[in-house]
Design a protein around this motif. Structure first.
Motif, PDB file in Angstrom:
ATOM      1  N   PHE A  58       0.622  -1.292  -0.062  1.00  0.00           N
ATOM      2  CA  PHE A  58      -0.421   0.166  -0.132  1.00  0.00           C
ATOM      3  C   PHE A  58       0.900   0.951  -0.303  1.00  0.00           C
ATOM      4  N   ALA A  59       2.393   1.212   0.262  1.00  0.00           N
ATOM      5  CA  ALA A  59       3.233   2.392   0.694  1.00  0.00           C
ATOM      6  C   ALA A  59       4.015   1.992  -0.512  1.00  0.00           C
ATOM      7  N   GLY A  60       4.601   3.311  -0.591  1.00  0.00           N
ATOM      8  CA  GLY A  60       5.863   3.009  -0.789  1.00  0.00           C
ATOM      9  C   GLY A  60       7.564   2.694  -0.268  1.00  0.00           C
ATOM     10  N   PRO A  61       8.193   2.495  -0.931  1.00  0.00           N
ATOM     11  CA  PRO A  61       9.632   1.816   0.203  1.00  0.00           C
ATOM     12  C   PRO A  61       9.680   2.678   1.364  1.00  0.00           C
ATOM     13  N   GLY A  62       9.880   3.636   0.949  1.00  0.00           N
ATOM     14  CA  GLY A  62      10.124   4.603   1.994  1.00  0.00           C
ATOM     15  C   GLY A  62       9.482   4.982   3.346  1.00  0.00           C
ATOM     16  N   LEU A  63       8.069   4.944   3.172  1.00  0.00           N
ATOM     17  CA  LEU A  63       7.280   5.234   3.446  1.00  0.00           C
ATOM     18  C   LEU A  63       7.097   4.545   4.578  1.00  0.00           C
ATOM     19  N   ALA A  64       6.928   2.698   4.283  1.00  0.00           N
ATOM     20  CA  ALA A  64       6.843   1.796   4.741  1.00  0.00           C
ATOM     21  C   ALA A  64       8.029   1.644   6.162  1.00  0.00           C
ATOM     22  N   ALA A  65       8.898   1.946   5.544  1.00  0.00           N
ATOM     23  CA  ALA A  65      10.350   1.612   6.199  1.00  0.00           C
ATOM     24  C   ALA A  65      10.140   2.440   8.005  1.00  0.00           C
ATOM     25  N   ALA A  66       9.779   3.762   6.970  1.00  0.00           N
ATOM     26  CA  ALA A  66       9.297   4.834   8.395  1.00  0.00           C
ATOM     27  C   ALA A  66       7.739   4.255   8.971  1.00  0.00           C
ATOM     28  N   LEU A  67       7.318   4.071   8.910  1.00  0.00           N
ATOM     29  CA  LEU A  67       6.040   2.893   9.577  1.00  0.00           C
ATOM     30  C   LEU A  67       5.934   2.331  10.406  1.00  0.00           C
ATOM     31  N   LEU A  68       7.480   1.192   9.432  1.00  0.00           N
ATOM     32  CA  LEU A  68       7.805   0.015  10.358  1.00  0.00           C
ATOM     33  C   LEU A  68       8.483   0.216  11.674  1.00  0.00           C
ATOM     34  N   ALA A  69       9.321   1.401  11.345  1.00  0.00           N
ATOM     35  CA  ALA A  69      10.130   2.034  13.064  1.00  0.00           C
ATOM     36  C   ALA A  69       9.567   2.211  13.874  1.00  0.00           C
ATOM     37  N   ALA A  70       8.186   3.679  13.721  1.00  0.00           N
ATOM     38  CA  ALA A  70       7.521   3.731  14.425  1.00  0.00           C
ATOM     39  C   ALA A  70       6.481   2.873  14.732  1.00  0.00           C
ATOM     40  N   GLU A  71       5.649   1.749  13.970  1.00  0.00           N
ATOM     41  CA  GLU A  71       5.452   0.761  14.917  1.00  0.00           C
ATOM     42  C   GLU A  71       6.576  -0.038  15.325  1.00  0.00           C
ATOM     43  N   PHE A  72       7.219  -0.350  15.647  1.00  0.00           N
ATOM     44  CA  PHE A  72       8.355  -0.710  16.603  1.00  0.00           C
ATOM     45  C   PHE A  72       8.673  -0.446  17.473  1.00  0.00           C
ATOM     46  N   VAL A  73       8.483   0.707  18.045  1.00  0.00           N
ATOM     47  CA  VAL A  73       8.832   1.491  19.196  1.00  0.00           C
ATOM     48  C   VAL A  73       7.602   1.995  19.494  1.00  0.00           C
ATOM     49  N   ALA A  74       6.316   1.961  18.281  1.00  0.00           N
ATOM     50  CA  ALA A  74       4.684   2.289  19.751  1.00  0.00           C
ATOM     51  C   ALA A  74       4.420   0.858  20.320  1.00  0.00           C
ATOM     52  N   HIS A  75       5.142  -0.657  19.664  1.00  0.00           N
ATOM     53  CA  HIS A  75       4.329  -1.937  19.865  1.00  0.00           C
ATOM     54  C   HIS A  75       4.933  -1.395  21.031  1.00  0.00           C
TER      55      HIS A  75
END
Length: 123
Positions: A58-75
């Motif tokens: 659903f997202a480009g690789p840059g946005l996906a990487a940023a959201l994955l990092a944010a999800e890791f921290v939030a989770h």
């Protein structure tokens, strides 16, 4: 709400079920309150790794990487707060335990709504 938004959220919610209730080990669950243990980090890593295919659809690789990092921290932080509250509020027979579990799951779902907003926009 569009079919795309429903599919995106459904995929993340199913991923969450698998990562939290199927693939979480006893070691992860028992040690998430200790920031010196790798358990909470490993569990958050499972979540991020399982979100990667969904985000890349659903997202480009840059946005996906940023959201994955944010999800890791939030989770990690949501689970840390929940795990540390367990020592205060009692065991599985306590009403407060179940309220804390519900609040934990609600916080995770809000994370997915925020991710959907970022990926799919307000429209």
């Amino acid at each position: 709400m569009t079919l795309t938004a429903v599919a995106f959220l459904a995929a993340l919610l199913f991923k969450h079920f698998l990562a939290d209730f199927v693939f979480q080990t006893d070691w992860m669950s028992a040690n998430k309150s200790n920031v010196r243990s790798a358990a909470g980090y490993a569990h958050a890593g499972v979540h991020a790794a399982m979100s990667a295919p969904v985000l890349l659809l659903f997202a480009g690789p840059g946005l996906a990487a940023a959201l994955l990092a944010a999800e890791f921290v939030a989770h990690f932080l949501i689970d840390l707060a929940k795990a540390r509250s367990n020592g205060i509020i009692g065991g599985r027979t306590s009403t407060w335990f179940w309220a804390a579990l519900g609040a934990d799951q609600y916080a995770h779902q809000l994370t997915y709504l925020a991710m959907a907003y970022v990926v799919l926009g307000a429209g």
